[in-house]
Design a protein around this motif. Structure first.
Motif, PDB file in Angstrom:
ATOM      1  N   LEU A 197     -18.700   6.930-110.434  1.00  0.00           N
ATOM      2  CA  LEU A 197     -19.307   8.094-109.796  1.00  0.00           C
ATOM      3  C   LEU A 197     -20.825   7.934-109.706  1.00  0.00           C
ATOM      4  O   LEU A 197     -21.435   8.305-108.686  1.00  0.00           O
ATOM      5  N   ALA A 200     -21.653   5.464-106.909  1.00  0.00           N
ATOM      6  CA  ALA A 200     -21.441   6.098-105.610  1.00  0.00           C
ATOM      7  C   ALA A 200     -22.543   7.114-105.315  1.00  0.00           C
ATOM      8  O   ALA A 200     -23.047   7.198-104.189  1.00  0.00           O
ATOM      9  N   ALA A 201     -22.943   7.880-106.326  1.00  0.00           N
ATOM     10  CA  ALA A 201     -23.991   8.891-106.122  1.00  0.00           C
ATOM     11  C   ALA A 201     -25.338   8.251-105.804  1.00  0.00           C
ATOM     12  O   ALA A 201     -26.140   8.829-105.058  1.00  0.00           O
ATOM     13  N   GLU A 206     -19.491   3.089-101.629  1.00  0.00           N
ATOM     14  CA  GLU A 206     -18.975   4.217-100.861  1.00  0.00           C
ATOM     15  C   GLU A 206     -18.181   5.159-101.768  1.00  0.00           C
ATOM     16  O   GLU A 206     -17.451   4.721-102.656  1.00  0.00           O
ATOM     17  N   TRP A 207     -18.317   6.458-101.481  1.00  0.00           N
ATOM     18  CA  TRP A 207     -17.623   7.465-102.276  1.00  0.00           C
ATOM     19  C   TRP A 207     -16.108   7.287-102.195  1.00  0.00           C
ATOM     20  O   TRP A 207     -15.403   7.434-103.188  1.00  0.00           O
ATOM     21  N   LEU A 211     -13.721   6.969-105.470  1.00  0.00           N
ATOM     22  CA  LEU A 211     -12.767   8.030-105.812  1.00  0.00           C
ATOM     23  C   LEU A 211     -11.328   7.505-105.822  1.00  0.00           C
ATOM     24  O   LEU A 211     -10.519   7.908-106.668  1.00  0.00           O
TER      25      LEU A 211
END
Length: 475
Positions: A197, A200-201, A206-207, A211
């Motif tokens: 996370l 990605a943040a 990529e999110w 996820l």
């Protein structure tokens, strides 16, 4: 959720806190996941920097070559290096075995070289220390040791009948145990999930891929927590549960994932490099030999070329005929190599398909394929790089052949005709963009998530008769 279920789940957490060995093992594994992630991030960045430096170095060396005949530069060739995807740190996948460097030259399609598995100890074949390796192989074993006695110890101590006689039915008792160990399972994976996370943040990945990785590994860990609790509830003694669960782990995590590729290799045999080269040379001679002045194909090619330029003799061509022959020969050999590569890729896909067909039996195969695909380190990502390198090789070689056609005189060129060194700086340079990670609908993602989801659903359905059986224990 009823108060009884919550209370039972909390008791499982208290039992873990009182179990010094279990608590220490859980903390050590969580720290191992975090350490593996940090080390892998550093390693991935170092590899990426090193390959970029090597690529710049070989490009500079090519530019600094002196005046030469263009065909000599065709054989001088060019090295290209594969960049890593942003999430490769999480799971290096097949990258340690497929090679990362290709030497590009005319008339042939070389394979990738310098795989780490050929330069490292045999321990690399067991698995690199990455978050994926820890979560796939070690975390299930820890969950087994934490949950194998979760219900059976209640039976052995005589507290199971007491709990059930106080109004806690089998369904709520089992649900509390499952929720308690599900929380433990997710806590073990939390360091890796938080890191994904965070990356990605920060824009490092990529999110969607992050996820989906979290979703897949959460399902994998929950699967083992549920399995351990259900086996514990299904047997009379804790040691029996431990034997069954360790046996399942050995077969599903150690034996099958390593035995199935060997079986696939026997069922679908890949041709060796030598066999492929011999077959390609044979096919090339059957189509046309550019070095044979009496070859029928190139005699026809000469006639077409003369007609195109409207002349009667090769000596009257405004361009160098040998360069045109070289370009045509390169086109033919490239087409043959492309077909051979497609056949090999088809055989490899058949082998992989055979192995993946057992993912319902060993869900490790599903989480491993999902992990590699989302991390950009599976065979699909490697094949994408090989295709890009081959397309560049063809442009690179044909650009040099075109220089021979345009700049080397057709007649009276001398014994060693050369062109100016400045020409090398105009030759195309390799630039590779790592493809985006696959989405949910990709065939490398959705079927594997479905396998994990199917296992979880099957365990939920299995929990119903197990809960009823527990409920009858109070009678």
């Amino acid at each position: 959720m009823s108060a009884a279920v919550t209370r039972i789940a909390r008791e499982e957490w208290r039992a873990l806190a009182r179990n010094r060995a279990g608590l220490i093992a859980s903390m050590l594994l969580a720290l191992l996941v975090l350490a593996a992630a940090l080390v892998s991030v550093e390693r991935r960045n170092a590899i990426e920097s090193e390959r970029a430096r090597y690529q710049a170095s070989v490009d500079h060396q090519f530019d600094e070559q002196p005046a030469r005949h263009p065909h000599r530069m065709v054989h001088y060739g060019q090295f290209v290096f594969r960049p890593l995807s942003p999430l490769a740190f999480f799971d290096f996948g097949v990258d340690g075995f497929t090679g990362n460097t290709i030497f590009l030259e005319g008339h042939r399609q070389n394979s990738a070289n310098f795989a780490e598995a050929r330069q490292s100890s045999l321990l690399l074949r067991f698995g690199q220390l990455t978050p994926a390796f820890v979560l796939q192989n070690l975390a299930p074993l820890l969950l087994i040791f934490l949950a194998f006695a979760s219900v059976s110890r209640e039976r052995e101590r005589g507290t199971l009948r007491l709990l059930l006689s106080q109004g806690v039915d089998g369904q709520r008792l089992l649900m509390g145990k499952l929720i308690g160990h599900a929380g433990i399972a997710l806590a073990i994976g939390a360091p890796a999930f938080i890191l994904l996370l965070g990356i990605a943040a920060s824009g490092g990945a990529e999110w969607g891929a992050g996820l989906l990785l979290i979703l897949g590994y959460a399902g994998w860990l929950l699967l083992w927590a549920m399995l351990a609790v259900l086996v514990s509830a299904s047997v009379r003694r804790s040691r029996d549960a431990l034997i069954v669960l360790v046996g399942v782990w050995m077969v599903g995590v150690v034996l099958l994932p390593r035995a199935l590729p060997e079986v696939a290799a026997v069922r679908t045999t890949l041709p060796t490099r030598i066999e492929t080269e011999v077959a390609l040379h044979r096919d090339l001679k059957e189509i046309g030999d550019s070095h044979d002045p009496d070859d029928p194909y190139f005699n026809d090619f000469k006639a077409r070329t003369l007609a195109h330029y409207g002349v009667a003799r090769v000596e009257d061509l405004p361009v160098q005929y040998a360069g045109l022959v070289g370009m045509e020969g390169e086109r033919i050999s490239t087409d043959l190599y492309a077909r051979a590569a497609a056949r090999t890729a088809g055989l490899e896909a058949k082998q992989a398909g055979f192995v993946q067909s057992f993912s319902a039996l060993s869900p490790l195969l599903a989480i491993r394929q999902l992990s590699m695909a989302l991390s950009g380190s599976d065979m699909g990502a490697h094949g994408h790089f090989l295709d890009a390198a081959e397309r560049f090789r063809y442009r690179f070689v044909q650009a040099l052949n075109q220089m021979q056609v345009d700049q080397i005189p057709n007649t009276n060129a001398g014994e060693d005709p050369r062109i100016a060194a400045e020409n090398w700086k105009t030759v195309p340079r390799f630039s590779y963009t790592v493809p985006p990670p696959p989405g949910l609908s990709d065939p490398r993602v959705l079927p594997n998530l479905a396998v994990l989801g199917g296992w979880l659903l099957a365990l939920v359905l299995l929990a119903l008769p197990v809960a009823r059986r527990l409920g009858r224990a109070a009678r």
